[in-house]
Design a protein around this motif. Structure first.
Motif, PDB file in Angstrom:
ATOM      1  N   ASP A 250       0.829  -1.398  -0.052  1.00  0.00           N
ATOM      2  CA  ASP A 250       0.188   0.099   0.009  1.00  0.00           C
ATOM      3  C   ASP A 250       0.884   0.993   0.009  1.00  0.00           C
ATOM      4  O   ASP A 250       0.210   2.386   0.235  1.00  0.00           O
ATOM      5  CB  ASP A 250      -0.934   0.039   1.250  1.00  0.00           C
ATOM      6  CG  ASP A 250      -0.215  -0.096   2.649  1.00  0.00           C
ATOM      7  OD1 ASP A 250       1.043   0.069   2.565  1.00  0.00           O
ATOM      8  OD2 ASP A 250      -0.879  -0.477   3.510  1.00  0.00           O
ATOM      9  N   ARG A 251       2.019   0.993  -0.229  1.00  0.00           N
ATOM     10  CA  ARG A 251       3.205   2.220  -0.327  1.00  0.00           C
ATOM     11  C   ARG A 251       3.231   2.967   0.870  1.00  0.00           C
ATOM     12  O   ARG A 251       3.618   4.017   1.043  1.00  0.00           O
ATOM     13  CB  ARG A 251       2.615   3.341  -1.378  1.00  0.00           C
ATOM     14  CG  ARG A 251       2.170   2.688  -3.066  1.00  0.00           C
ATOM     15  CD  ARG A 251       3.571   2.346  -3.648  1.00  0.00           C
ATOM     16  NE  ARG A 251       4.544   3.412  -4.093  1.00  0.00           N
ATOM     17  CZ  ARG A 251       5.514   3.187  -4.842  1.00  0.00           C
ATOM     18  NH1 ARG A 251       5.801   1.884  -5.442  1.00  0.00           N
ATOM     19  NH2 ARG A 251       6.225   4.198  -5.337  1.00  0.00           N
ATOM     20  N   THR A 252       2.955   2.220   1.905  1.00  0.00           N
ATOM     21  CA  THR A 252       3.119   3.050   3.122  1.00  0.00           C
ATOM     22  C   THR A 252       4.491   2.757   3.745  1.00  0.00           C
ATOM     23  O   THR A 252       5.104   1.667   3.708  1.00  0.00           O
ATOM     24  CB  THR A 252       2.420   2.317   4.564  1.00  0.00           C
ATOM     25  OG1 THR A 252       0.933   2.673   3.784  1.00  0.00           O
ATOM     26  CG2 THR A 252       2.470   2.944   5.953  1.00  0.00           C
ATOM     27  N   ILE A 253       5.564   3.892   4.177  1.00  0.00           N
ATOM     28  CA  ILE A 253       6.813   3.907   4.546  1.00  0.00           C
ATOM     29  C   ILE A 253       6.540   3.463   5.965  1.00  0.00           C
ATOM     30  O   ILE A 253       6.650   4.538   6.921  1.00  0.00           O
ATOM     31  CB  ILE A 253       7.443   4.880   4.081  1.00  0.00           C
ATOM     32  CG1 ILE A 253       7.407   5.071   2.659  1.00  0.00           C
ATOM     33  CG2 ILE A 253       8.974   4.926   4.554  1.00  0.00           C
ATOM     34  CD1 ILE A 253       8.155   6.455   2.002  1.00  0.00           C
ATOM     35  N   SER A 254       7.024   2.354   6.455  1.00  0.00           N
ATOM     36  CA  SER A 254       6.480   2.064   7.919  1.00  0.00           C
ATOM     37  C   SER A 254       7.994   1.330   8.459  1.00  0.00           C
ATOM     38  O   SER A 254       8.434   0.666   7.955  1.00  0.00           O
ATOM     39  CB  SER A 254       5.356   1.130   8.200  1.00  0.00           C
ATOM     40  OG  SER A 254       5.313   0.805   9.547  1.00  0.00           O
ATOM     41  N   PHE A 255       8.281   1.873   9.613  1.00  0.00           N
ATOM     42  CA  PHE A 255       9.716   1.472  10.257  1.00  0.00           C
ATOM     43  C   PHE A 255       9.914   1.701  11.592  1.00  0.00           C
ATOM     44  O   PHE A 255       9.295   2.769  12.098  1.00  0.00           O
ATOM     45  CB  PHE A 255      10.751   1.995   9.480  1.00  0.00           C
ATOM     46  CG  PHE A 255      10.779   3.572   9.510  1.00  0.00           C
ATOM     47  CD1 PHE A 255      11.566   4.431  10.222  1.00  0.00           C
ATOM     48  CD2 PHE A 255      10.080   4.257   8.567  1.00  0.00           C
ATOM     49  CE1 PHE A 255      11.593   5.729  10.219  1.00  0.00           C
ATOM     50  CE2 PHE A 255       9.976   5.627   8.549  1.00  0.00           C
ATOM     51  CZ  PHE A 255      10.850   6.205   9.467  1.00  0.00           C
ATOM     52  N   ILE A 256      10.744   0.933  12.304  1.00  0.00           N
ATOM     53  CA  ILE A 256      11.366   1.343  13.762  1.00  0.00           C
ATOM     54  C   ILE A 256      12.571   1.722  13.204  1.00  0.00           C
ATOM     55  O   ILE A 256      13.607   0.997  12.917  1.00  0.00           O
ATOM     56  CB  ILE A 256      11.222  -0.047  14.429  1.00  0.00           C
ATOM     57  CG1 ILE A 256       9.981  -0.491  14.780  1.00  0.00           C
ATOM     58  CG2 ILE A 256      12.053   0.377  15.739  1.00  0.00           C
ATOM     59  CD1 ILE A 256       9.894  -1.780  15.537  1.00  0.00           C
ATOM     60  N   PRO A 257      12.868   2.996  13.629  1.00  0.00           N
ATOM     61  CA  PRO A 257      14.234   3.722  13.186  1.00  0.00           C
ATOM     62  C   PRO A 257      15.359   3.184  13.894  1.00  0.00           C
ATOM     63  O   PRO A 257      15.217   3.183  15.343  1.00  0.00           O
ATOM     64  CB  PRO A 257      13.628   5.097  13.145  1.00  0.00           C
ATOM     65  CG  PRO A 257      12.874   5.068  14.506  1.00  0.00           C
ATOM     66  CD  PRO A 257      12.064   3.956  14.394  1.00  0.00           C
ATOM     67  N   PRO A 258      16.474   3.339  13.437  1.00  0.00           N
ATOM     68  CA  PRO A 258      17.741   3.229  14.304  1.00  0.00           C
ATOM     69  C   PRO A 258      17.764   4.584  15.248  1.00  0.00           C
ATOM     70  O   PRO A 258      17.038   5.602  14.942  1.00  0.00           O
ATOM     71  CB  PRO A 258      19.038   3.230  13.288  1.00  0.00           C
ATOM     72  CG  PRO A 258      18.477   2.829  12.075  1.00  0.00           C
ATOM     73  CD  PRO A 258      16.949   3.148  12.126  1.00  0.00           C
ATOM     74  N   ASP A 259      18.743   4.712  16.126  1.00  0.00           N
ATOM     75  CA  ASP A 259      18.886   5.718  16.845  1.00  0.00           C
ATOM     76  C   ASP A 259      19.929   6.779  16.246  1.00  0.00           C
ATOM     77  O   ASP A 259      20.798   6.437  15.854  1.00  0.00           O
ATOM     78  CB  ASP A 259      19.285   5.704  18.400  1.00  0.00           C
ATOM     79  CG  ASP A 259      19.224   6.696  19.314  1.00  0.00           C
ATOM     80  OD1 ASP A 259      18.619   7.401  19.399  1.00  0.00           O
ATOM     81  OD2 ASP A 259      20.531   6.696  20.118  1.00  0.00           O
ATOM     82  N   GLY A 260      19.679   8.112  16.099  1.00  0.00           N
ATOM     83  CA  GLY A 260      20.497   9.070  15.650  1.00  0.00           C
ATOM     84  C   GLY A 260      20.452   9.259  14.439  1.00  0.00           C
ATOM     85  O   GLY A 260      19.277   9.229  13.700  1.00  0.00           O
ATOM     86  N   ASP A 261      21.418   9.509  13.593  1.00  0.00           N
ATOM     87  CA  ASP A 261      21.547   9.949  12.155  1.00  0.00           C
ATOM     88  C   ASP A 261      21.266   8.631  11.379  1.00  0.00           C
ATOM     89  O   ASP A 261      22.283   7.750  11.329  1.00  0.00           O
ATOM     90  CB  ASP A 261      22.658  10.608  11.727  1.00  0.00           C
ATOM     91  CG  ASP A 261      22.718  11.824  12.297  1.00  0.00           C
ATOM     92  OD1 ASP A 261      21.709  12.667  12.772  1.00  0.00           O
ATOM     93  OD2 ASP A 261      23.850  12.265  12.480  1.00  0.00           O
TER      94      ASP A 261
END
Length: 423
Positions: A250-261
Motif C-alpha cells: 500500500d506504499r506505506t513507509i513504516s519502520f522502527i528507526p535506528p537511534d541518531g542519524d
C-alpha cells in the motif's frame, strides 16, 4: 553465499589482513591477484572482478588499500560489493581514516570486526552503532570486557538498542535533492535528473514505529486522489529498517528507526529540469595579447527562494596571466592550477541577474584550443525548496507509552554534476 575469504592488501599487493571464512580457497591464491590486476590494466581490460583458475577475486580500492573478497562459487556479486563497501564504512567509523597505518595500528580490532561482519561466508552484523556496543576501542587496544553478546544482535530489530530514553522526543527530517544537469552551447538540455535522499535524525525513547507519508504518485493513484501535486519516484532504495512488504502492498513507509542519524531512503527522477541558475558567457580576444570574459548569471527559480554559497567556475586559457575582475555582486578569484576563475556569490535571490567581467593578458604567441573549452560548472544550495515538488505529508510516531513527539522537516536543493557548455 558471499565470500570464502576477505583480504586487505597494501598498494603493492602485500596482504596486511586475511580472514579465511570457509577454508576452500588456499591463502596462497591471493599472490595471483596483483600480477593479474597489473596485466589487465596494461591490456586496458581492467574489471572489478578478476578470475584465476577456479578462484574469483572481487575487489575495491580505498585510499592506498585493496579490499579483496575471494570465492569459488557463482556468488551474488552485488552482495559481495555491498559487503566490501560496508566494511570500509565500519572501519572508517572506528579509525576515522582507513589507510595502511590505521590497519597496522589496529590489527586486533580489525580481526574482531571481520569476525563479527561475516561468518562462514555470510554477512552478519554490519551496523557500526551496534558493533560499537560490544567491540569498543581505547587508544589502539581492544577492550575485551565480559564475553556477552548484546541482545540487540539477536533481536528482530538488530539496528536499534532497547531502553533508549530522551527527555524531549524529536525527529528531524531532511529532504535533500541534487540536480545533475548538462546544457550544450545552444542552450538545449542534454541531460537532467534529480537524485534525492531523505535523512533522519531520531531522538525518540523506547521502540517507536514511524510512518512517513509522501505525495507519491502511485499512492495517490491507489487512493483515487488527484495526481496534480504528486511525484513519481524511481529507483527507490530503503534503509533495512523499512518494512518492504508493507510498502509493496500500500506504499506505506513504516519502520522502527535506528537511534541518531541515518539515511531512510533515496530516489531518482529522470525529469526535464529547467536550469535553476542560467549562465551565458562571451569571450573576446584582442590582438592575441589579451582576453576578456563576460559572464551573466540568472536565477531561474521562484523569487521568494535564495541560493546560498553559489560558486561559478569559468574556464580560462591555460597561458592566461595578469587577471583583473569586475563583478556586480560577490567576488572573483583566479585559480591558475585549475585554469579557472571562481565567481563566488554568498546570496543569490531567484529572478535576479548578475554580471562578472574578467580581463587576462595572453603571451604574444597564441595557443590554439584544439579540444574546445571545458564547460562552466556551478555549485549552489537552495534551502526550503525542492525541484521535484516532493512533500512530507505526515509523520506518525506510535510508541506504547503514548508520548508526544515533534517532527521537524527541512527541504534543500543543491547542485550535483551541474555543467553548461560554452562551445
Amino acid at each position: 553465499m558471499s565470500a570464502s575469504a576477505v583480504f586487505i592488501l597494501d598498494v603493492k599487493g602485500k596482504p596486511l589482513i586475511s580472514r579465511n571464512y570457509k577454508g576452500d580457497v588456499a591463502m596462497s591464491e591471493i599472490d595471483h591477484f596483483m600480477p593479474l590486476l597489473m596485466q589487465r590494466e596494461e591490456e586496458g581490460a581492467l574489471a572489478p572482478l578478476l578470475s584465476h583458475g577456479r578462484v574469483h577475486f572481487l575487489w575495491i580500492k580505498h585510499s592506498n588499500l585493496y579490499l579483496v573478497a575471494t570465492t569459488l562459487k557463482n556468488a551474488n556479486a552485488s552482495m559481495v560489493y555491498s559487503f566490501l563497501y560496508k566494511t570500509v564504512e565500519v572501519f572508517c567509523e572506528y579509525f576515522k581514516e582507513l589507510e595502511e597505518e590505521s590497519i597496522r595500528d589496529n590489527f586486533v580490532i580489525v580481526y574482531e570486526l571481520l569476525d563479527e561482519l561475516m561468518d562462514f561466508g555470510f554477512p552478519q552484523t554490519t551496523d557500526s552503532k551496534i558493533l560499537q556496543e560490544y567491540i569498543t576501542q581505547q587508544g589502539n587496544k581492544l577492550e575485551t570486557g565480559k564475553s556477552r553478546v548484546p541482545p540487540t544482535v539477536t533481536n528482530a530489530v538488530s539496528w536499534r538498542s532497547e531502553g533508549i530514553k530522551y527527555k524531549k522526543n524529536e525527529v528531524f527530517i531532511d529532504v535533500i535533492e541534487s540536480v545533475n544537469l548538462l546544457v550544450n552551447a545552444n542552450g538545449s538540455v542534454l541531460l537532467s535528473e534529480i537524485v534525492g535522499t531523505i535523512k533522519l535524525k531520531v531522538f525518540l525513547s523506547g521502540m517507536p514505529e514511524l510512518r512517513l507519508g509522501l505525495n507519491d504518485r502511485v499512492l495517490f493513484e491507489l487512493t483515487g486522489r488527484s495526481k496534480n501535486k504528486s511525484v513519481e519516484l524511481e529507483d527507490v532504495k530503503f534503509h533495512q529498517c523499512v518494512r518492504l512488504s508493507r510498502f509493496d502492498n500500500d506504499r506505506t513507509i513504516s519502520f522502527i528507526p535506528p537511534d541518531g542519524d541515518f539515511e531512510l531512503m533515496s530516489y531518482r527522477l529522470s525529469t526535464q529540469v529547467k536550469p535553476l541558475i542560467w549562465i551565458e558567457s562571451v569571450i573576446e580576444k584582442f590582438s592575441h595579447s589579451r582576453v576578456e570574459i563576460m559572464v551573466k548569471a540568472k536565477g531561474q527559480f521562484k523569487k521568494q527562494s535564495v541560493a546560498n554559497g553559489v560558486e561559478i567556475s569559468v574556464p580560462v586559457p591555460s597561458d592566461a596571466d595578469s587577471p583583473r575582475f569586475k563583478t556586480s555582486v560577490g567576488s572573483a578569484k583566479y585559480v591558475p592550477e585549475k585554469n579557472v576563475v571562481i565567481w563566488s556569490i554568498k546570496s543569490f535571490p531567484g529572478g535576479k541577474e548578475y554580471l562578472m567581467r574578467a580581463h587576462f593578458g595572453l603571451p604574444s604567441v597564441e595557443k590554439e584550443e584544439v579540444d574546445g573549452r571545458p564547460p562552466i560548472g556551478v555549485k549552489f544550495e537552495i534551502p526550503y525548496f525542492t525541484v521535484s515538488g516532493i512533500q512530507v505529508r505526515y509523520m506518525k510516531i506510535i510508541e506504547k507509552s503514548g508520548y508526544q513527539a515533534l517532527p521537524w522537516v527541512r527541504y534543500i536543493t543543491q547542485s550535483g554534476d551541474y555543467q553548461l557548455r560554452t562551445s
